[in-house]
Design an enzyme around this catalytic site. Structure first.
Site, PDB file in Angstrom:
ATOM      1  N   PHE A   1      46.096 -75.689  -8.067  1.00 27.76           N
ATOM      2  CA  PHE A   1      45.319 -75.012  -9.104  1.00 27.76           C
ATOM      3  C   PHE A   1      45.370 -75.828 -10.402  1.00 27.76           C
ATOM      4  O   PHE A   1      45.698 -75.300 -11.471  1.00 27.76           O
ATOM      5  CB  PHE A   1      45.825 -73.590  -9.364  1.00 27.76           C
ATOM      6  CG  PHE A   1      45.708 -72.663  -8.194  1.00 27.76           C
ATOM      7  CD1 PHE A   1      44.525 -72.556  -7.487  1.00 27.76           C
ATOM      8  CD2 PHE A   1      46.787 -71.891  -7.794  1.00 27.76           C
ATOM      9  CE1 PHE A   1      44.426 -71.691  -6.406  1.00 27.76           C
ATOM     10  CE2 PHE A   1      46.690 -71.036  -6.718  1.00 27.76           C
ATOM     11  CZ  PHE A   1      45.513 -70.929  -6.025  1.00 27.76           C
ATOM     12  N   PRO A   2      45.062 -77.131 -10.359  1.00 29.30           N
ATOM     13  CA  PRO A   2      45.191 -77.955 -11.566  1.00 29.30           C
ATOM     14  C   PRO A   2      44.247 -77.563 -12.687  1.00 29.30           C
ATOM     15  O   PRO A   2      44.492 -77.885 -13.849  1.00 29.30           O
ATOM     16  CB  PRO A   2      44.888 -79.369 -11.049  1.00 29.30           C
ATOM     17  CG  PRO A   2      44.029 -79.157  -9.848  1.00 29.30           C
ATOM     18  CD  PRO A   2      44.566 -77.907  -9.205  1.00 29.30           C
ATOM     19  N   LEU A   3      43.163 -76.849 -12.338  1.00 24.92           N
ATOM     20  CA  LEU A   3      42.216 -76.403 -13.357  1.00 24.92           C
ATOM     21  C   LEU A   3      42.286 -74.899 -13.579  1.00 24.92           C
ATOM     22  O   LEU A   3      41.343 -74.292 -14.101  1.00 24.92           O
ATOM     23  CB  LEU A   3      40.786 -76.818 -12.966  1.00 24.92           C
ATOM     24  CG  LEU A   3      40.572 -78.327 -12.839  1.00 24.92           C
ATOM     25  CD1 LEU A   3      39.155 -78.628 -12.380  1.00 24.92           C
ATOM     26  CD2 LEU A   3      40.875 -79.025 -14.150  1.00 24.92           C
TER      27      LEU A   3
ATOM     28  N   TYR B   1      43.498 -74.157   6.320  1.00 26.43           N
ATOM     29  CA  TYR B   1      42.159 -74.257   5.753  1.00 26.43           C
ATOM     30  C   TYR B   1      41.155 -74.252   6.902  1.00 26.43           C
ATOM     31  O   TYR B   1      40.977 -75.228   7.614  1.00 26.43           O
ATOM     32  CB  TYR B   1      41.989 -75.540   4.942  1.00 26.43           C
ATOM     33  CG  TYR B   1      42.905 -75.660   3.746  1.00 26.43           C
ATOM     34  CD1 TYR B   1      43.642 -74.577   3.277  1.00 26.43           C
ATOM     35  CD2 TYR B   1      43.046 -76.873   3.073  1.00 26.43           C
ATOM     36  CE1 TYR B   1      44.478 -74.692   2.175  1.00 26.43           C
ATOM     37  CE2 TYR B   1      43.872 -76.995   1.968  1.00 26.43           C
ATOM     38  CZ  TYR B   1      44.589 -75.909   1.529  1.00 26.43           C
ATOM     39  OH  TYR B   1      45.414 -76.034   0.440  1.00 26.43           O
TER      40      TYR B   1
END
Length: 292
Positions: free
Chosen positions: A198-200, A47
């Protein structure tokens, strides 16, 4: 730990590259997360690269008691910003040392090895055992306390456990993408933390009709209900929604309260959106990365 953690990917600049426009604002969001009771932060050398870890070190050094940072190694960034899985032992060893320097810690509480087991068609030229062996060696030296996997197939998890205990696995899993369901089941059976990324569903859940009913009843947002479902789906799960917005951060943390108030019928209806018995790793990988 608090089961609503914080995913730090969005703290980097555009396309997860370089520093954000206002680094101090990002540091304030990190400090606010701690104030809100967040005890688990997810990050990676890739990142930025490295800039997000440096921001975390700047904002939270020395780490408050009870705060755990899970850092991923074994992935690099190309000069064009591309994401490259690189499990070469030299890369893994170098990245562990870089992360310790950037975060300002003497030892990593949790270091994940990035794999390609949850990415259809992807492969690595480096055997997992060679990469994992470096983390085992560094743990024996006291530089790592717990070892995790990111992007593991069920077979990879089983192979890894022949070498070392695995504390956590981070795979894709959300209301629409259940490709990690078998790994989740293995984690449940073996007492391993499961951390869905990617929980959403990268924003694809916004306004989903099955979320709007519970959200309206509870005075919550659709995102909160989606996170709450993950928390209710398995007691092994810790969610890591990411944001650089203080209000969104507070909303995400409040999802734990929403989870307590979802009815069993609502949870079952949301679970039934996907036939988990047919879920597999051939589901498409989301292109966006807005919620990791």
């Amino acid at each position: 730990m608090n089961r609503v953690g914080y995913g730090a990917m969005q703290l980097a600049g555009p396309n997860v590259w370089g520093l954000p426009e206002d680094p101090e604002s990002s540091c304030q969001v990190l400090r606010l997360a701690v104030e809100q009771g967040v005890t688990f932060f997810d990050t990676a050398n890739a990142y930025g690269p490295r800039t997000v870890n440096q921001l975390i070190g700047r904002a939270l050094r020395p780490l408050p008691e009870g705060v755990i940072i899970g850092n991923k190694v074994g992935a690099e960034r190309g000069s064009d910003g591309s994401w490259i899985v690189d499990g070469h032992p030299d890369t893994v060893r170098r990245q562990v040392h870089e992360a310790l320097a950037d975060l300002g810690t003497e030892a990593s509480e949790l270091t994940y090895l990035r794999l390609v087991g949850d990415t259809p068609g992807a492969h690595s030229d480096v055997p997992m055992e060679e990469s994992l062996g470096v983390l085992v060696e560094l743990r024996e030296q006291g530089l790592i306390r717990r070892i995790g996997l990111s992007g593991a197939s069920p077979q990879m998890l089983a192979r890894a456990q022949q070498m070392t205990p695995i504390a956590a696995v981070q795979n894709r899993f959300n209301l629409l993408d259940r490709s990690g369901v078998q790994v989740l089941a293995d984690c449940e059976a073996q007492g391993i933390l499961f951390v869905p990324y990617f929980p959403l569903a990268s924003g694809r859940l916004s306004g989903h009709h099955e979320l709007t009913g519970p959200a309206k009843r509870l005075g919550a947002t659709s995102a909160q209900v989606a996170l709450a479902w993950l928390l209710r789906r398995s007691p092994s799960t810790v969610v890591i929604p990411g944001t650089n917005n203080p209000d969104h951060l507070r909303s995400n943390v409040a999802a734990s309260g929403v989870a307590e108030n979802l009815t069993d019928v609502e949870v079952a209806r949301l679970t039934g959106l996907v036939d988990e018995s047919k879920a597999s790793l051939d589901q498409p990988t989301p292109a966006a990365q807005s919620d990791r």
